[in-house]
Design a protein around this motif. Structure first.
Motif: not given
Length: 255
Positions: A17-22, A25-28, A35-39
């Motif tokens: 859940s934390l991973y997909y939420q992060a 957020i990064t998608s914004a 970049t999204k996957a790494k962050i």
């Protein structure tokens, strides 16, 4: 061990859940999948490292009597809770690996998995050792002894937030800024204190409770303990060497 299902299930809920939420957020801020996957992957690792090191502090500070037999409920509970993280992080690293490949580079799933395993052998082995060696030893083979030392080994996670944050800074192009330099210095200090000095700390505390000097301790504990600590220390020295090398390269770029 009757209640192992609850922390294990919570781990499987919390870390993905934390991973997909992060990632959401990064998608914004970026549409780049790598970049999204790494962050997202590194953000989850930072949270896990902070939690593990905090657990270690709690356990060690609570074991103030006989450090061989003092118990704390967090030892087994957190190992069970964190096991899903170790498994999920392998998947998250695979997502990062595939996101960094173009459509022309993509292969069949089997070939891609094999390529991923070859590209991250040390980290995958690290996760598997924690799952299939460290976990069973802590949960089943200690005979109720050594919670203090398990807590001490959680200390090694204190350097990881800075290590993972460095990867995030590199991904977004801020590795060679003042923030990157400050993060690198904190990484060096925490790595040295929490990974290299951890071993003389454990030997010293054990010696103090047994009226032994630091130099006498190795001759009064089982050989397997000395060998295990020596192997772990050798790995830490190797990683410290790599960190020093990265720091030198950063300094050269800034000159």
């Amino acid at each position: 061990m009757a209640s192992w299902r609850t922390p294990f299930l919570l781990g499987w809920i919390f870390f993905p859940s934390l991973y997909y939420q992060a990632k959401r957020i990064t998608s914004a801020f970026t549409k780049d999948e790598l970049t999204k996957a790494k962050i997202a992957e590194k953000s989850v690792s930072i949270v896990q490292a902070v939690m593990a090191s905090t657990v270690g502090v709690i356990i060690v500070s609570s074991c103030t009597g006989d450090i061989m037999y003092d118990r704390h409920w967090l030892v087994e509970s957190y190992v069970i809770f964190a096991t899903p993280y170790e498994l999920f992080d392998i998947y998250a690293m695979y997502v990062v690996f595939t996101a960094g490949k173009s459509q022309q580079q993509s292969n069949k799933l089997k070939s891609q998995i094999l390529e991923f395993l070859k590209s991250h052998p040390a980290m995958i082995l690290h996760h598997l050792v924690l799952i299939f060696l460290f976990g069973p030893v802590v949960l089943f083979f200690r005979n109720g002894k050594g919670d203090f030392f398990v807590g001490c080994f959680c200390f090694v996670e204190m350097a990881n937030p800075f290590m993972h944050f460095r990867a995030i800074l590199k991904q977004i192009g801020l590795e060679n800024t003042r923030l990157g330099i400050a993060n690198g210095l904190l990484l060096l200090v925490t790595f040295c204190v929490c990974r290299l000095l951890l071993f003389p700390f454990m030997y010293g505390i054990y010696g103090r409770t047994r009226n032994l000097s630091l130099w006498e301790v190795p001759f009064h504990i089982p050989l397997k303990c000395n060998v295990g600590c020596a192997v772990l220390l050798a790995f830490q020295l190797y990683w410290f060497y790599l960190i020093i090398g990265a720091a030198k390269r950063t300094i050269k770029k800034l000159r």
